[in-house]
Design an enzyme around this catalytic site. Structure first.
Site, PDB file in Angstrom:
ATOM      1  N   GLY A  16      54.283 -66.475   6.170  1.00  0.00           N
ATOM      2  CA  GLY A  16      54.205 -67.834   6.729  1.00  0.00           C
ATOM      3  C   GLY A  16      55.573 -68.329   7.158  1.00  0.00           C
ATOM      4  N   ARG A  30      76.042 -64.075  10.815  1.00  0.00           N
ATOM      5  CA  ARG A  30      77.477 -64.401  10.896  1.00  0.00           C
ATOM      6  C   ARG A  30      78.244 -63.869   9.684  1.00  0.00           C
ATOM      7  NH1 ARG A  30      77.555 -69.812  14.592  1.00  0.00           N
ATOM      8  NH2 ARG A  30      76.959 -68.646  16.454  1.00  0.00           N
ATOM      9  N   ARG A  77      51.967 -61.263   9.821  1.00  0.00           N
ATOM     10  CA  ARG A  77      51.407 -60.568   8.661  1.00  0.00           C
ATOM     11  C   ARG A  77      51.021 -59.190   9.188  1.00  0.00           C
ATOM     12  NH1 ARG A  77      50.074 -66.081   7.244  1.00  0.00           N
ATOM     13  NH2 ARG A  77      51.108 -66.400   5.260  1.00  0.00           N
ATOM     14  N   CYS A  78      51.277 -58.135   8.437  1.00  0.00           N
ATOM     15  CA  CYS A  78      51.131 -56.786   8.975  1.00  0.00           C
ATOM     16  C   CYS A  78      50.360 -55.900   8.006  1.00  0.00           C
ATOM     17  CB  CYS A  78      52.530 -56.215   9.228  1.00  0.00           C
ATOM     18  SG  CYS A  78      52.509 -54.496   9.696  1.00  0.00           S
ATOM     19  N   ASP A 108      56.351 -64.483  -1.480  1.00  0.00           N
ATOM     20  CA  ASP A 108      56.205 -63.444  -2.523  1.00  0.00           C
ATOM     21  C   ASP A 108      55.527 -62.179  -1.992  1.00  0.00           C
ATOM     22  OD1 ASP A 108      53.850 -65.044  -2.361  1.00  0.00           O
ATOM     23  OD2 ASP A 108      53.151 -64.119  -4.215  1.00  0.00           O
ATOM     24  N   SER A 110      55.830 -60.887   1.069  1.00  0.00           N
ATOM     25  CA  SER A 110      56.873 -60.140   1.783  1.00  0.00           C
ATOM     26  C   SER A 110      57.805 -59.440   0.796  1.00  0.00           C
ATOM     27  CB  SER A 110      57.691 -61.092   2.664  1.00  0.00           C
ATOM     28  OG  SER A 110      56.841 -61.745   3.566  1.00  0.00           O
ATOM     29  N   THR A 131      59.444 -70.436   2.157  1.00  0.00           N
ATOM     30  CA  THR A 131      58.052 -70.887   2.095  1.00  0.00           C
ATOM     31  C   THR A 131      57.988 -72.395   1.866  1.00  0.00           C
ATOM     32  OG1 THR A 131      56.086 -70.939   0.680  1.00  0.00           O
ATOM     33  CG2 THR A 131      58.015 -69.932  -0.272  1.00  0.00           C
ATOM     34  N   ASP A 133      55.679 -73.965   0.537  1.00  0.00           N
ATOM     35  CA  ASP A 133      54.893 -74.300  -0.660  1.00  0.00           C
ATOM     36  C   ASP A 133      55.710 -74.398  -1.956  1.00  0.00           C
ATOM     37  OD1 ASP A 133      52.518 -74.480   0.686  1.00  0.00           O
ATOM     38  OD2 ASP A 133      52.035 -72.360   0.455  1.00  0.00           O
ATOM     39  N   ARG A 160      49.439 -95.098   6.140  1.00  0.00           N
ATOM     40  CA  ARG A 160      49.358 -96.265   5.240  1.00  0.00           C
ATOM     41  C   ARG A 160      49.393 -97.577   6.029  1.00  0.00           C
ATOM     42  NH1 ARG A 160      50.072 -98.152   0.068  1.00  0.00           N
ATOM     43  NH2 ARG A 160      50.648 -96.269  -1.028  1.00  0.00           N
ATOM     44  N   GLY A 176      49.029 -76.550   1.039  1.00  0.00           N
ATOM     45  CA  GLY A 176      49.172 -76.012  -0.314  1.00  0.00           C
ATOM     46  C   GLY A 176      47.872 -75.386  -0.774  1.00  0.00           C
ATOM     47  N   ARG A 177      47.641 -74.139  -0.358  1.00  0.00           N
ATOM     48  CA  ARG A 177      46.381 -73.476  -0.717  1.00  0.00           C
ATOM     49  C   ARG A 177      46.343 -73.139  -2.203  1.00  0.00           C
ATOM     50  NH1 ARG A 177      45.725 -69.003   3.489  1.00  0.00           N
ATOM     51  NH2 ARG A 177      47.177 -70.300   4.610  1.00  0.00           N
ATOM     52  N   LYS A 219      43.160-105.041  -6.249  1.00  0.00           N
ATOM     53  CA  LYS A 219      44.343-104.288  -5.828  1.00  0.00           C
ATOM     54  C   LYS A 219      43.967-103.428  -4.622  1.00  0.00           C
ATOM     55  CE  LYS A 219      47.924-101.029  -6.921  1.00  0.00           C
ATOM     56  NZ  LYS A 219      47.774-100.007  -5.921  1.00  0.00           N
ATOM     57  N   GLU A 228      45.478 -78.886  -0.087  1.00  0.00           N
ATOM     58  CA  GLU A 228      44.498 -78.024   0.596  1.00  0.00           C
ATOM     59  C   GLU A 228      43.636 -77.210  -0.392  1.00  0.00           C
ATOM     60  OE1 GLU A 228      47.042 -75.563   2.844  1.00  0.00           O
ATOM     61  OE2 GLU A 228      45.515 -74.985   4.299  1.00  0.00           O
ATOM     62  N   HIS A 257      49.176 -78.365  10.524  1.00  0.00           N
ATOM     63  CA  HIS A 257      50.356 -77.549  10.824  1.00  0.00           C
ATOM     64  C   HIS A 257      51.615 -78.322  11.189  1.00  0.00           C
ATOM     65  CE1 HIS A 257      47.598 -74.214  10.558  1.00  0.00           C
ATOM     66  NE2 HIS A 257      48.664 -73.429  10.495  1.00  0.00           N
TER      67      HIS A 257
HETATM   68  P1  ADP Z   1      54.205 -64.318   2.306  1.00  0.00           P
HETATM   69  O1  ADP Z   1      55.394 -63.428   2.393  1.00  0.00           O
HETATM   70  O2  ADP Z   1      54.417 -65.623   3.041  1.00  0.00           O
HETATM   71  O3  ADP Z   1      53.714 -64.491   0.883  1.00  0.00           O
HETATM   72  P2  ADP Z   1      51.995 -62.458   2.856  1.00  0.00           P
HETATM   73  O4  ADP Z   1      51.501 -62.448   1.455  1.00  0.00           O
HETATM   74  O5  ADP Z   1      51.007 -62.541   3.953  1.00  0.00           O
HETATM   75  O6  ADP Z   1      53.013 -63.643   3.162  1.00  0.00           O
HETATM   76  O7  ADP Z   1      52.871 -61.121   3.058  1.00  0.00           O
HETATM   77  C1  ADP Z   1      53.527 -60.869   4.279  1.00  0.00           C
HETATM   78  C2  ADP Z   1      53.470 -59.409   4.596  1.00  0.00           C
HETATM   79  O8  ADP Z   1      54.145 -58.652   3.579  1.00  0.00           O
HETATM   80  C3  ADP Z   1      52.086 -58.804   4.644  1.00  0.00           C
HETATM   81  O9  ADP Z   1      51.405 -59.062   5.853  1.00  0.00           O
HETATM   82  C4  ADP Z   1      52.406 -57.309   4.483  1.00  0.00           C
HETATM   83  O10 ADP Z   1      52.869 -56.787   5.701  1.00  0.00           O
HETATM   84  C5  ADP Z   1      53.556 -57.365   3.482  1.00  0.00           C
HETATM   85  N1  ADP Z   1      53.036 -57.152   2.120  1.00  0.00           N
HETATM   86  C6  ADP Z   1      52.544 -58.062   1.252  1.00  0.00           C
HETATM   87  N2  ADP Z   1      52.126 -57.480   0.099  1.00  0.00           N
HETATM   88  C7  ADP Z   1      52.346 -56.146   0.251  1.00  0.00           C
HETATM   89  C8  ADP Z   1      52.113 -54.992  -0.572  1.00  0.00           C
HETATM   90  N3  ADP Z   1      51.565 -55.095  -1.782  1.00  0.00           N
HETATM   91  N4  ADP Z   1      52.460 -53.779  -0.067  1.00  0.00           N
HETATM   92  C9  ADP Z   1      53.009 -53.670   1.152  1.00  0.00           C
HETATM   93  N5  ADP Z   1      53.248 -54.710   1.972  1.00  0.00           N
HETATM   94  C10 ADP Z   1      52.933 -55.931   1.545  1.00  0.00           C
END
Ligand code: ADP
Length: 327
Positions: A16, A30, A77-78, A108, A110, A131, A133, A160, A176-177, A219, A228, A257
């Site tokens: 995020g 830098r 996110r990958c 966390d 990432s 983050t 959050d 308000r 805040g999920r 009041k 959230e 957002h």
């Molecule tokens: P954030 O970093 O904001 O908590 P995510 O939990 O979506 O966001 O994690 C971001 C990216 O980090 C994921 O899309 C993935 O590519 C990588 N990632 C997260 N957890 C793992 C894992 N256990 N093993 C490998 N890659 C991870």
């Protein structure tokens, strides 16, 4: 601790986005260049690492970005990074450029990815907590929280005004999920009647009783802030209050957002700058697989594998403050 000297570093933003990430990138670039390192930007986090979307950065690559929200490196996110094959491709791309150290700005998730990658391919990784959050354990602050919470406060203040003009009650959902920090801070700062968060079990009867009691003594009640991830959700709370208090006009607003964007506050720019600087120092000193936190205004280095989502109980005292100050 391993002793290989870091000479070329990569920097990426992942997960995020959070305001202040650009300030962190700038500090990494830098500080790296100042120390004679080559610095590479990796686009779209781990996705760009796998695709080889990597470019050399200069000091001027990060000019005029400290005040900008979002991230010039983009984020993603990958899924592929969860697989060994994906991570191997990423490693090959780093090798092509000779990159032997990484700075990961993200949450966390990432950090978990970084930890696994580093163990597999012996690339030292340093995390920076980015983050909105504020839900990473081991640091008092995360990059982006202060900006997000100030955006929420500004928006709630505006709601308000109209709530007050019409004697309406607004149920306002903030981000805040899993975490109630934005709700808690923005709710206290805007004098909310109640703050409902995922960390605490909402007792809907308590909510109604408090509202009815205040109504009984005329009041004005304007604002309930709901995170959230709270179990009922803002829509359900609005419905229940409307049913139970038919004489009270109730509206719902979801801030959404807007809380992620915008110019970072001074506070976020400063912590991002300090953390970015520290991350490069860590790599030069040979630290591995830690993230940089700030505790009692000092830099702290916490092992990446301890970067767990903060599941902190929001203590009774916080809720007592909310209750007393809203009477
Ligand atoms: P954030 O970093 O904001 O908590 P995510 O939990 O979506 O966001 O994690 C971001 C990216 O980090 C994921 O899309 C993935 O590519 C990588 N990632 C997260 N957890 C793992 C894992 N256990 N093993 C490998 N890659 C991870």
């Amino acid at each position: 601790m391993k002793e290989k000297k870091v000479t070329k570093i990569g920097v990426l933003t992942s997960g995020g986005d959070a305001p202040g990430m650009n300030a962190a990138i700038r500090a990494v670039v830098r500080t790296g260049i100042y120390n004679g390192l080559e610095v590479f930007g990796i686009i779209r986090g781990y996705a760009g690492m796998i695709e080889g979307d990597i470019f050399k950065m200069e000091s001027k690559s990060v000019a005029n970005i400290i005040q900008r929200g979002g991230t010039i490196l983009k984020t993603a996110r990958c899924k592929e990074f969860f697989t060994y094959e994906g991570r191997q491709k990423a490693y090959q791309n780093l090798k092509k450029h000779g990159i032997n150290g990484l700075v990961i700005i993200g949450g966390d998730g990432s950090f978990r990815g970084a930890q696994i990658f580093s163990n597999e391919f012996d690339i030292p990784c340093i995390g920076l907590p980015g983050t909105i959050d504020k839900d990473i354990d081991g640091t008092d602050f995360t990059i982006g929280f202060d900006t997000a919470v100030n955006t929420a406060v500004e928006a709630i203040d505006k709601v308000r005004d109209t709530a007050d003009a019409h004697d309406r009650l607004f149920v306002i959902e903030v981000m805040g999920r899993d975490s109630g920090y934005i709700a808690l801070h923005s709710g206290i700062a805007t004098g909310a009647e109640n703050i409902l968060i995922p960390e605490r079990q909402t007792d809907i009867e308590d909510v109604i009783t408090a509202l009815t009691e205040k109504q009984g003594r005329k009041k004005l009640v304007n604002i309930i802030v709901v995170a959230e991830g709270e179990k009922f959700g803002a829509a359900e709370i609005t419905k229940i209050v409307t049913e139970r208090m038919p004489e009270q006009e109730v509206r719902m607003t979801i801030l959404g957002h807007i809380q992620r964007g915008g110019a970072p506050t001074c506070f976020d720019r400063v912590i991002a700058s300090r953390m970015g600087y520290s991350a490069v120092e860590c790599l030069i000193e040979g630290r591995h697989n830690v993230f940089v936190g700030i505790v009692n205004n000092r830099m702290h280095f916490i092992p990446l594998n301890e970067a767990v989502k903060k599941k902190q109980k929001i203590g009774e005292e916080w809720m007592k403050i909310v209750k007393i100050l809203s009477t």
